[in-house]
Design a protein around this motif. Structure first.
Motif, PDB file in Angstrom:
ATOM      1  N   ASP A 501       0.816  -1.217   0.000  1.00  0.00           N
ATOM      2  CA  ASP A 501       0.000   0.000   0.000  1.00  0.00           C
ATOM      3  C   ASP A 501       0.848   1.265   0.000  1.00  0.00           C
ATOM      4  OD1 ASP A 501      -2.389  -1.493   0.094  1.00  0.00           O
ATOM      5  OD2 ASP A 501      -2.187  -1.701   2.258  1.00  0.00           O
ATOM      6  N   GLN A 502       1.902   1.263  -0.814  1.00  0.00           N
ATOM      7  CA  GLN A 502       2.776   2.429  -0.901  1.00  0.00           C
ATOM      8  C   GLN A 502       2.909   2.990  -2.308  1.00  0.00           C
ATOM      9  OE1 GLN A 502       4.254   3.924   1.919  1.00  0.00           O
ATOM     10  NE2 GLN A 502       2.768   2.514   2.830  1.00  0.00           N
ATOM     11  N   GLN A 503       2.574   2.201  -3.350  1.00  0.00           N
ATOM     12  CA  GLN A 503       2.790   2.636  -4.727  1.00  0.00           C
ATOM     13  C   GLN A 503       1.476   2.613  -5.481  1.00  0.00           C
ATOM     14  OE1 GLN A 503       5.280   0.151  -7.151  1.00  0.00           O
ATOM     15  NE2 GLN A 503       5.223   1.524  -8.906  1.00  0.00           N
ATOM     16  N   TYR A 504       1.097   3.760  -6.063  1.00  0.00           N
ATOM     17  CA  TYR A 504      -0.204   3.867  -6.713  1.00  0.00           C
ATOM     18  C   TYR A 504      -0.107   4.433  -8.128  1.00  0.00           C
ATOM     19  CZ  TYR A 504      -1.912   2.766  -2.095  1.00  0.00           C
ATOM     20  OH  TYR A 504      -2.143   2.131  -0.911  1.00  0.00           O
ATOM     21  N   SER A 505       1.018   4.228  -8.786  1.00  0.00           N
ATOM     22  CA  SER A 505       1.155   4.593 -10.195  1.00  0.00           C
ATOM     23  C   SER A 505       2.286   3.783 -10.779  1.00  0.00           C
ATOM     24  CB  SER A 505       1.474   6.092 -10.346  1.00  0.00           C
ATOM     25  OG  SER A 505       2.843   6.343 -10.043  1.00  0.00           O
ATOM     26  N   ALA A 506       2.411   3.843 -12.101  1.00  0.00           N
ATOM     27  CA  ALA A 506       3.620   3.344 -12.729  1.00  0.00           C
ATOM     28  C   ALA A 506       4.803   4.166 -12.217  1.00  0.00           C
ATOM     29  CB  ALA A 506       3.507   3.459 -14.244  1.00  0.00           C
ATOM     30  N   ALA A 507       5.955   3.521 -12.102  1.00  0.00           N
ATOM     31  CA  ALA A 507       7.162   4.194 -11.625  1.00  0.00           C
ATOM     32  C   ALA A 507       7.933   4.782 -12.802  1.00  0.00           C
ATOM     33  CB  ALA A 507       8.034   3.219 -10.849  1.00  0.00           C
ATOM     34  N   ALA A 508       8.899   5.634 -12.482  1.00  0.00           N
ATOM     35  CA  ALA A 508       9.823   6.192 -13.462  1.00  0.00           C
ATOM     36  C   ALA A 508      11.208   6.147 -12.850  1.00  0.00           C
ATOM     37  CB  ALA A 508       9.442   7.624 -13.822  1.00  0.00           C
ATOM     38  N   SER A 509      12.202   5.685 -13.620  1.00  0.00           N
ATOM     39  CA  SER A 509      13.519   5.435 -13.048  1.00  0.00           C
ATOM     40  C   SER A 509      14.632   6.089 -13.836  1.00  0.00           C
ATOM     41  CB  SER A 509      13.789   3.917 -12.994  1.00  0.00           C
ATOM     42  OG  SER A 509      12.936   3.259 -12.101  1.00  0.00           O
ATOM     43  N   THR A 510      15.686   6.490 -13.110  1.00  0.00           N
ATOM     44  CA  THR A 510      16.998   6.814 -13.654  1.00  0.00           C
ATOM     45  C   THR A 510      17.973   5.823 -13.026  1.00  0.00           C
ATOM     46  OG1 THR A 510      17.692   8.307 -11.887  1.00  0.00           O
ATOM     47  CG2 THR A 510      16.324   9.243 -13.651  1.00  0.00           C
ATOM     48  N   PRO A 511      19.250   5.857 -13.392  1.00  0.00           N
ATOM     49  CA  PRO A 511      20.192   4.948 -12.741  1.00  0.00           C
ATOM     50  C   PRO A 511      20.289   5.142 -11.225  1.00  0.00           C
ATOM     51  CG  PRO A 511      21.129   5.777 -14.773  1.00  0.00           C
ATOM     52  CD  PRO A 511      19.862   6.529 -14.562  1.00  0.00           C
ATOM     53  N   ALA A 512      19.889   6.302 -10.720  1.00  0.00           N
ATOM     54  CA  ALA A 512      20.087   6.585  -9.299  1.00  0.00           C
ATOM     55  C   ALA A 512      18.820   6.539  -8.465  1.00  0.00           C
ATOM     56  CB  ALA A 512      20.747   7.957  -9.136  1.00  0.00           C
ATOM     57  N   VAL A 513      17.625   6.731  -9.084  1.00  0.00           N
ATOM     58  CA  VAL A 513      16.424   6.898  -8.266  1.00  0.00           C
ATOM     59  C   VAL A 513      15.190   6.444  -9.036  1.00  0.00           C
ATOM     60  CG1 VAL A 513      16.021   9.270  -9.039  1.00  0.00           C
ATOM     61  CG2 VAL A 513      15.186   8.559  -6.788  1.00  0.00           C
ATOM     62  N   THR A 514      14.195   5.974  -8.296  1.00  0.00           N
ATOM     63  CA  THR A 514      12.891   5.607  -8.856  1.00  0.00           C
ATOM     64  C   THR A 514      11.820   6.423  -8.154  1.00  0.00           C
ATOM     65  OG1 THR A 514      13.552   3.348  -9.421  1.00  0.00           O
ATOM     66  CG2 THR A 514      11.202   3.748  -9.114  1.00  0.00           C
ATOM     67  N   LEU A 515      10.957   7.074  -8.941  1.00  0.00           N
ATOM     68  CA  LEU A 515       9.875   7.873  -8.381  1.00  0.00           C
ATOM     69  C   LEU A 515       8.531   7.233  -8.703  1.00  0.00           C
ATOM     70  CD1 LEU A 515      12.230  10.197  -9.105  1.00  0.00           C
ATOM     71  CD2 LEU A 515      10.454  11.608  -8.064  1.00  0.00           C
ATOM     72  N   TYR A 516       7.536   7.470  -7.831  1.00  0.00           N
ATOM     73  CA  TYR A 516       6.213   6.895  -8.010  1.00  0.00           C
ATOM     74  C   TYR A 516       5.217   7.675  -7.163  1.00  0.00           C
ATOM     75  CZ  TYR A 516       7.727   4.670  -3.656  1.00  0.00           C
ATOM     76  OH  TYR A 516       8.225   4.440  -2.404  1.00  0.00           O
ATOM     77  N   GLN A 517       3.941   7.572  -7.548  1.00  0.00           N
ATOM     78  CA  GLN A 517       2.885   8.183  -6.755  1.00  0.00           C
ATOM     79  C   GLN A 517       2.681   7.342  -5.509  1.00  0.00           C
ATOM     80  OE1 GLN A 517      -0.853   8.815  -8.810  1.00  0.00           O
ATOM     81  NE2 GLN A 517      -1.973   8.818  -6.897  1.00  0.00           N
ATOM     82  N   GLY A 518       2.807   7.976  -4.345  1.00  0.00           N
ATOM     83  CA  GLY A 518       2.691   7.277  -3.083  1.00  0.00           C
ATOM     84  C   GLY A 518       1.323   7.431  -2.449  1.00  0.00           C
ATOM     85  N   PRO A 519       1.170   7.030  -1.194  1.00  0.00           N
ATOM     86  CA  PRO A 519      -0.131   7.092  -0.520  1.00  0.00           C
ATOM     87  C   PRO A 519      -0.669   8.518  -0.465  1.00  0.00           C
ATOM     88  CG  PRO A 519       1.444   5.793   0.749  1.00  0.00           C
ATOM     89  CD  PRO A 519       2.227   6.459  -0.334  1.00  0.00           C
ATOM     90  N   GLY A 520      -1.989   8.630  -0.602  1.00  0.00           N
ATOM     91  CA  GLY A 520      -2.616   9.938  -0.466  1.00  0.00           C
ATOM     92  C   GLY A 520      -2.227  10.918  -1.541  1.00  0.00           C
ATOM     93  N   ASN A 521      -1.906  10.407  -2.753  1.00  0.00           N
ATOM     94  CA  ASN A 521      -1.481  11.268  -3.860  1.00  0.00           C
ATOM     95  C   ASN A 521      -0.228  12.061  -3.522  1.00  0.00           C
ATOM     96  OD1 ASN A 521      -4.834  11.386  -4.106  1.00  0.00           O
ATOM     97  ND2 ASN A 521      -3.729  10.892  -5.978  1.00  0.00           N
TER      98      ASN A 521
END
Length: 637
Positions: A501-521
């Motif tokens: 219950d922490q990831q609510y979208s497709a993720a996006a990544s670079t070699p150093a970090v991955t971002l995603y929509q988390g809880p509560g937008n």
């Protein structure tokens, strides 16, 4: 083979063959009593996606079902009783039948025990526009404000009067195509309503992602609500007792109907108290009901639902390393595939890479070291299709993945040796990867098992030379999970990168970090140092986009009120700047960094335009409208 399933088995029902079927054109299952069920093929599976129950049927009654695909080479024969559903497939009119394994999907319940989506109830403005009002509430909950009048206009209308027989409609319009009857008419006499396909289209036309159909399991709906996605459902007002009848549409479709049919918005559930919460446009109130009562009512109306979520993928861009030209690929009108490009300070296009019926996801694009480009997209029949640019000319589509292989926007990357790898959500929510070496395509390689991947994966090259691949996906319990390629080409995973219950979208990544929509937008980032909250709750309403330039990371997402938010990590994440004000962003954005460090953001703008924002130094410019009204359409990621 007999599949011992109770007659109340939820759909979709999957018929699994032991070998792939060469002709998978069948699209509907027609029963002798006039009921129909949508059918699609996925490699070895024939999937009935809506309930196969039709009019009232005696126990042990036998019936014949035909799957028609235009050439008549696939026939299903079924026996339906109060205990058993038996299906056999005869291919090419052969006498022998192929053994089948019948199964109904198992959907894990939402890992959270309860959830509620904040929504302001509204009352329907016409006697019969409950669908418009229910969708209006669902869209509002994901940050999209649109009037019931606009939605009704988008549904369309068939005002022809029904052919009545014994006081009931025997022939009328097709609510799967448009609104049937007068919205202020007498229910089931001069007016009726509209079913999920036009509702899904209207949601998409207003910048949301929407997935509709019949045969949903309640657990799927509760998982959507737990993810912050409201659901338009069909259940009677106050869950009153109801029955179902059928008429024949002008186009020949058998249409179920009910004098109690009504659209509401599911905004909450509680497993502890076994209740659900519905926003009902009939009275503009929130109502809480017993979960069992809701589920029984929902099943009666063919388990029809539309899950509404923030804007999906529509655009992607890449920068030529040789000329600096930016190429933007978009999903155009009628599922076409289009391209825009920059040259000498000007923008050009669109050029149609492929016409209607070609693109059923957002595209992915990469630039090769020699200046050539490659575009991948989910094609018709869930293929993985590739288009490529060489010496001022586009080619394709080339079919990289066969029918039934691709169920998401692709993620594509290219290594320093020019080898392209593409990751997609495969059948049954698996994770597939395809790769190119020595001008030849291989795959699919099954990285993730069934029910491992829910949405587009994020693929990135990581580590020092030789770099290896990393795929990050959203799991079925909304957790961030990672798969790693090893130097010999083998893969391992999944590795848990977050709690459930922490990831609510497709993720996006670079070699150093991955971002995603988390809880509560919110907007969250995962890196070697752990998880960081980048955007506070209530800030993020799409999958993010991310790019790096040296040691600096740039991220963008659709913010509240359809604004465009931009974040920078330069030794630590800073707060959002807002390149695009409210009502400027209607899809997940795309971000690229030019050779000199300038940043470009592309996004679906209002009225399905293509907007570009650009940053020179520390100053933002735009929006520049590259694509005209009606040129860009978001798809589920």
């Amino acid at each position: 083979m007999v599949g011992n399933l109770p007659s109340s088995v939820p759909t979709p029902v999957r018929a699994h063959l032991p070998a792939p079927v060469s002709n998978r054109g069948a699209s509907r299952l027609a029963l002798t009593d006039g009921a129909t069920s949508a059918v699609s093929w996925t490699l070895t599976d024939a999937v009935c996606r809506s309930p196969v129950s039709g009019t009232s049927r005696r126990p042990e009654e036998r019936e014949t079902a035909t799957m028609a695909n235009g050439s008549g080479d696939a026939v299903l024969r079924s026996v339906r009783s109060h205990r058993t559903l038996v299906v056999a497939v005869a291919l090419f009119a052969a006498i022998a039948t192929v053994p089948l394994v019948l199964s109904a999907p198992t959907v894990a319940r939402a890992s959270t025990d309860s959830a509620t989506i904040a929504v302001t109830p509204v009352t329907q403005q016409h006697a019969l526009d409950c669908e418009a009002a229910a969708l209006q509430m669902a869209l509002s909950a994901v940050g999209i404000n649109v009037s019931q009048a606009t939605l009704l206009a988008q549904f369309g209308t068939d005002l022809r009067a029904p052919v009545m027989r014994n006081g009931a409609p025997a022939q009328w319009g097709d609510p799967y195509q448009t609104f049937v009857g007068n919205v202020d008419g007498n229910f089931v006499i001069t007016g009726y309503g509209v079913y999920y396909p036009p509702i899904v289209k209207a949601a998409s036309d207003n910048g949301a992602s929407a997935e509709g159909g019949e045969g949903w399991q309640p657990a799927q709906l509760y998982k959507a609500v737990a993810a912050g996605h409201p659901v338009v459902v069909r259940v009677p007002h106050l869950l009153a007792p109801a029955s179902v009848g059928y008429w024949t549409a002008w186009d020949g479709r058998q249409v179920w109907y009910s004098h109690r049919d009504h659209a509401q918005t599911l905004v909450g559930f509680d497993y502890g108290s076994s209740t659900v919460t519905l926003a009902d446009p009939a009275d503009g109130q929130l109502h809480t009901y017993a979960m069992a009562a809701f589920e029984n009512a929902f099943a009666l109306f063919h388990a029809q639902a539309i899950v509404v979520s923030p804007g999906g993928a529509a655009v992607t861009q890449a920068v030529s390393p040789t000329t600096g030209s930016i190429n933007i690929a978009v999903r155009g009108p009628d599922n076409s595939l289009r391209l825009y490009w920059s040259s000498d300070g000007g923008w050009y296009g669109p050029v149609g890479l492929e016409g209607p019926g070609a693109a059923f996801s957002g595209p992915a694009v990469v630039a090769e070291g020699n200046g050539n480009f490659d575009v991948a997209v989910e094609g018709p029949s869930n293929t993985l299709d590739l288009y490529w640019y060489i010496s001022d000319r586009w080619y394709g589509p080339g079919q990289v993945g066969p029918p039934g292989s691709t169920y998401s926007t692709p993620s594509m990357t290219i290594d320093p040796n020019g080898h392209i790898t593409i990751a997609v959500q495969g059948p049954s929510h698996s994770l597939y990867v395809f790769w190119n070496a020595a001008s030849k395509w291989y795959g699919p390689g099954g990285l993730g098992a069934a029910n491992s991947t829910f949405g587009a994966p994020a693929l990135a090259l990581v580590g020092s030379a030789p770099q290896t691949l990393e795929a990050v996906v959203q799991s079925g319990d909304a957790a961030l999970q990672q798969y790693s390629e090893h130097s010999g080409g083998s893969w391992s995973g999944p590795n848990a990168w977050s709690q459930v219950d922490q990831q609510y979208s497709a993720a996006a990544s670079t070699p150093a970090v991955t971002l995603y929509q988390g809880p509560g937008n919110s907007l969250d980032a995962h890196s070697a140092s752990g998880t960081t909250r980048v955007g506070a709750p209530g800030t993020t309403f799409s999958a993010p986009a991310v790019a790096s330039f040296g040691t600096v990371t740039y991220a963008a997402s659709q913010g509240f009120g359809h604004r465009l938010d931009f974040y920078i990590d330069n030794g630590g994440w800073g707060g959002a700047t807002i390149p695009g004000s409210n009502a400027s962003s209607y899809s997940a954005p795309s971000v690229v960094v030019e050779a000199g460090g300038n940043v470009d953001l592309a996004v679906e703008g209002p009225s399905n335009t293509l907007y570009l924002f650009w940053r020179i130094g520390s100053r933002w410019y735009g929006p520049g409208q590259i694509g005209t009204v009606g040129s860009v359409f978001a798809a589920l990621p």
